[in-house]
Structures are given as structure tokens and as C-alpha cells.
Design a protein around this motif. Structure first.
Motif, PDB file in Angstrom:
ATOM      1  N   PHE A  26     -18.424  -9.569 -13.460  1.00  0.00           N
ATOM      2  CA  PHE A  26     -18.028 -10.633 -12.790  1.00  0.00           C
ATOM      3  C   PHE A  26     -16.517 -10.932 -12.735  1.00  0.00           C
ATOM      4  N   GLY A  27     -15.829 -10.786 -13.767  1.00  0.00           N
ATOM      5  CA  GLY A  27     -14.384 -11.112 -13.638  1.00  0.00           C
ATOM      6  C   GLY A  27     -13.482 -10.002 -13.646  1.00  0.00           C
ATOM      7  N   ALA A  28     -14.109  -8.799 -13.303  1.00  0.00           N
ATOM      8  CA  ALA A  28     -13.148  -7.467 -13.262  1.00  0.00           C
ATOM      9  C   ALA A  28     -12.653  -7.386 -11.981  1.00  0.00           C
ATOM     10  N   PRO A  29     -11.511  -6.990 -11.832  1.00  0.00           N
ATOM     11  CA  PRO A  29     -10.907  -6.692 -10.504  1.00  0.00           C
ATOM     12  C   PRO A  29     -11.704  -5.534  -9.616  1.00  0.00           C
ATOM     13  N   ARG A  30     -11.786  -5.674  -8.456  1.00  0.00           N
ATOM     14  CA  ARG A  30     -12.489  -4.734  -7.657  1.00  0.00           C
ATOM     15  C   ARG A  30     -11.407  -4.113  -6.696  1.00  0.00           C
ATOM     16  N   ARG A  31     -11.142  -2.642  -6.808  1.00  0.00           N
ATOM     17  CA  ARG A  31     -10.360  -2.067  -5.986  1.00  0.00           C
ATOM     18  C   ARG A  31     -10.976  -1.655  -4.573  1.00  0.00           C
ATOM     19  N   PRO A  32     -10.432  -1.670  -3.544  1.00  0.00           N
ATOM     20  CA  PRO A  32     -11.243  -1.466  -2.379  1.00  0.00           C
ATOM     21  C   PRO A  32     -11.362   0.159  -2.290  1.00  0.00           C
ATOM     22  N   ARG A  33     -12.256   0.536  -1.820  1.00  0.00           N
ATOM     23  CA  ARG A  33     -12.653   2.163  -1.594  1.00  0.00           C
ATOM     24  C   ARG A  33     -11.796   2.783  -0.580  1.00  0.00           C
ATOM     25  N   HIS A  34     -11.658   2.160   0.639  1.00  0.00           N
ATOM     26  CA  HIS A  34     -10.855   2.939   1.623  1.00  0.00           C
ATOM     27  C   HIS A  34      -9.427   3.083   1.030  1.00  0.00           C
ATOM     28  N   PRO A  35      -9.155   4.423   1.342  1.00  0.00           N
ATOM     29  CA  PRO A  35      -7.598   4.769   0.886  1.00  0.00           C
ATOM     30  C   PRO A  35      -6.536   4.205   1.464  1.00  0.00           C
ATOM     31  N   PHE A  36      -6.767   3.791   2.837  1.00  0.00           N
ATOM     32  CA  PHE A  36      -5.788   3.343   3.429  1.00  0.00           C
ATOM     33  C   PHE A  36      -5.366   1.773   3.101  1.00  0.00           C
ATOM     34  N   LEU A  37      -6.713   1.203   2.968  1.00  0.00           N
ATOM     35  CA  LEU A  37      -6.571  -0.191   2.490  1.00  0.00           C
ATOM     36  C   LEU A  37      -6.117  -0.441   1.185  1.00  0.00           C
ATOM     37  N   ARG A  38      -6.350   0.771   0.174  1.00  0.00           N
ATOM     38  CA  ARG A  38      -5.616   0.775  -1.407  1.00  0.00           C
ATOM     39  C   ARG A  38      -4.364   1.048  -1.128  1.00  0.00           C
ATOM     40  N   ILE A  39      -3.683   1.732  -0.242  1.00  0.00           N
ATOM     41  CA  ILE A  39      -2.112   1.803  -0.078  1.00  0.00           C
ATOM     42  C   ILE A  39      -1.774   0.562   0.496  1.00  0.00           C
ATOM     43  N   ALA A  40      -2.174   0.158   1.318  1.00  0.00           N
ATOM     44  CA  ALA A  40      -1.564  -1.108   1.877  1.00  0.00           C
ATOM     45  C   ALA A  40      -1.491  -2.322   0.919  1.00  0.00           C
ATOM     46  N   LEU A  41      -2.546  -2.568   0.311  1.00  0.00           N
ATOM     47  CA  LEU A  41      -2.679  -3.474  -0.820  1.00  0.00           C
ATOM     48  C   LEU A  41      -1.725  -3.476  -1.791  1.00  0.00           C
ATOM     49  N   GLY A  42      -1.699  -2.116  -2.071  1.00  0.00           N
ATOM     50  CA  GLY A  42      -0.309  -1.800  -3.096  1.00  0.00           C
ATOM     51  C   GLY A  42       0.875  -2.029  -2.661  1.00  0.00           C
ATOM     52  N   LEU A  43       1.104  -1.816  -1.278  1.00  0.00           N
ATOM     53  CA  LEU A  43       2.551  -2.162  -0.719  1.00  0.00           C
ATOM     54  C   LEU A  43       2.536  -3.413  -0.612  1.00  0.00           C
ATOM     55  N   VAL A  44       1.556  -4.244  -0.409  1.00  0.00           N
ATOM     56  CA  VAL A  44       1.567  -5.753  -0.486  1.00  0.00           C
ATOM     57  C   VAL A  44       1.806  -6.394  -1.746  1.00  0.00           C
ATOM     58  N   GLY A  45       1.596  -5.818  -2.892  1.00  0.00           N
ATOM     59  CA  GLY A  45       1.751  -6.107  -4.144  1.00  0.00           C
ATOM     60  C   GLY A  45       3.059  -5.987  -4.358  1.00  0.00           C
ATOM     61  N   VAL A  46       3.855  -4.718  -4.289  1.00  0.00           N
ATOM     62  CA  VAL A  46       5.010  -4.418  -4.521  1.00  0.00           C
ATOM     63  C   VAL A  46       6.083  -5.140  -3.904  1.00  0.00           C
ATOM     64  N   ALA A  47       5.870  -5.373  -2.356  1.00  0.00           N
ATOM     65  CA  ALA A  47       6.672  -6.496  -1.550  1.00  0.00           C
ATOM     66  C   ALA A  47       6.827  -7.820  -2.111  1.00  0.00           C
ATOM     67  N   LEU A  48       5.510  -8.243  -2.789  1.00  0.00           N
ATOM     68  CA  LEU A  48       5.445  -9.553  -3.226  1.00  0.00           C
ATOM     69  C   LEU A  48       6.186  -9.675  -4.516  1.00  0.00           C
ATOM     70  N   LEU A  49       6.116  -8.689  -5.303  1.00  0.00           N
ATOM     71  CA  LEU A  49       7.081  -8.635  -6.588  1.00  0.00           C
ATOM     72  C   LEU A  49       8.450  -8.313  -6.104  1.00  0.00           C
ATOM     73  N   LEU A  50       8.809  -7.936  -5.212  1.00  0.00           N
ATOM     74  CA  LEU A  50      10.350  -7.667  -4.983  1.00  0.00           C
ATOM     75  C   LEU A  50      10.629  -9.058  -4.477  1.00  0.00           C
ATOM     76  N   ALA A  51       9.996  -9.683  -3.532  1.00  0.00           N
ATOM     77  CA  ALA A  51      10.364 -11.112  -2.974  1.00  0.00           C
ATOM     78  C   ALA A  51      10.414 -12.109  -4.201  1.00  0.00           C
ATOM     79  N   LEU A  52       9.762 -12.056  -5.087  1.00  0.00           N
ATOM     80  CA  LEU A  52       9.531 -13.145  -6.315  1.00  0.00           C
ATOM     81  C   LEU A  52      10.910 -12.727  -7.047  1.00  0.00           C
ATOM     82  N   LEU A  53      11.196 -11.428  -7.418  1.00  0.00           N
ATOM     83  CA  LEU A  53      12.389 -11.130  -8.098  1.00  0.00           C
ATOM     84  C   LEU A  53      13.667 -11.453  -6.999  1.00  0.00           C
ATOM     85  N   PHE A  54      13.743 -11.284  -5.781  1.00  0.00           N
ATOM     86  CA  PHE A  54      14.674 -11.888  -4.998  1.00  0.00           C
ATOM     87  C   PHE A  54      15.090 -13.187  -5.047  1.00  0.00           C
TER      88      PHE A  54
END
Length: 94
Positions: free
Chosen positions: A17-45
Motif C-alpha cells: 500500500f505505501g510502496a512507491p510505484r514506478r511507471p512501466r513505460h520507459p519514456f514516462l520513467r525518464i520524464a518523471l526522473g527529469l521532473v524530479g531532478v528539475a525540482l531538486l535543482l529549483a529548490l537548491l537554486f
């Protein structure tokens, strides 16, 4: 008979129930990974600029605080007797 044998309470279902689920589509995984990195960079900035702003406000506060006090309050003199001490001499080694 245990109450945990009920089909409504299934441990496997609650374990994931509480486990994070990664999307199965490879492009969606890459897109969400890039969104996460962008969010981290924005918070650092933002945090770097917030820190710089805090330091600047602190320095301005100290400067304004010093401007309000008269110059005589900053000047301090130490009164005392002084004696000049000569250079230390090493004893002759025999």
C-alpha cells in the motif's frame, strides 16, 4: 479461528500500500526522473538565494544599528603602564 484469516484483511495487499510505484513505460520513467531532478535543482537554486538574502539583510541590519550609535560609543581607550621588554637571550651552550 483467527480474525486475520478474513479475506478483507490481506497482508499482501497492505504491504504494497505505501510502496512507491514506478511507471512501466520507459519514456514516462525518464520524464518523471527529469521532473524530479528539475525540482531538486529549483529548490537548491531558491535556497541559495534565500540564504544570500538572509546574509544581506543581517549585514544591513548591523550597518543601520551602527549608524544610530554615536562615534564616541565606539571609541575605547585602555589605560595602563607599559614596560619594554628586551629580546630574549639564549644561555651560552658549553
Amino acid at each position: 479461528m483467527s480474525i486475520f484469516r478474513n479475506t478483507l484483511f490481506n497482508r499482501v495487499r497492505f504491504a504494497t500500500f505505501g510502496a512507491p510505484r514506478r511507471p512501466r513505460h520507459p519514456f514516462l520513467r525518464i520524464a518523471l526522473g527529469l521532473v524530479g531532478v528539475a525540482l531538486l535543482l529549483a529548490l537548491l537554486f531558491v535556497s541559495v538565494f534565500v540564504g544570500i538574502a538572509m546574509l544581506a539583510v543581517g549585514m544591513l541590519y548591523r550597518l543601520m544599528k551602527q549608524r544610530r550609535t554615536p562615534m564616541a560609543a565606539h571609541a575605547r581607550s585602555i589605560d595602563g603602564d607599559y614596560r619594554v621588554v628586551g629580546k630574549a637571550q639564549l644561555p651560552l651552550a658549553h
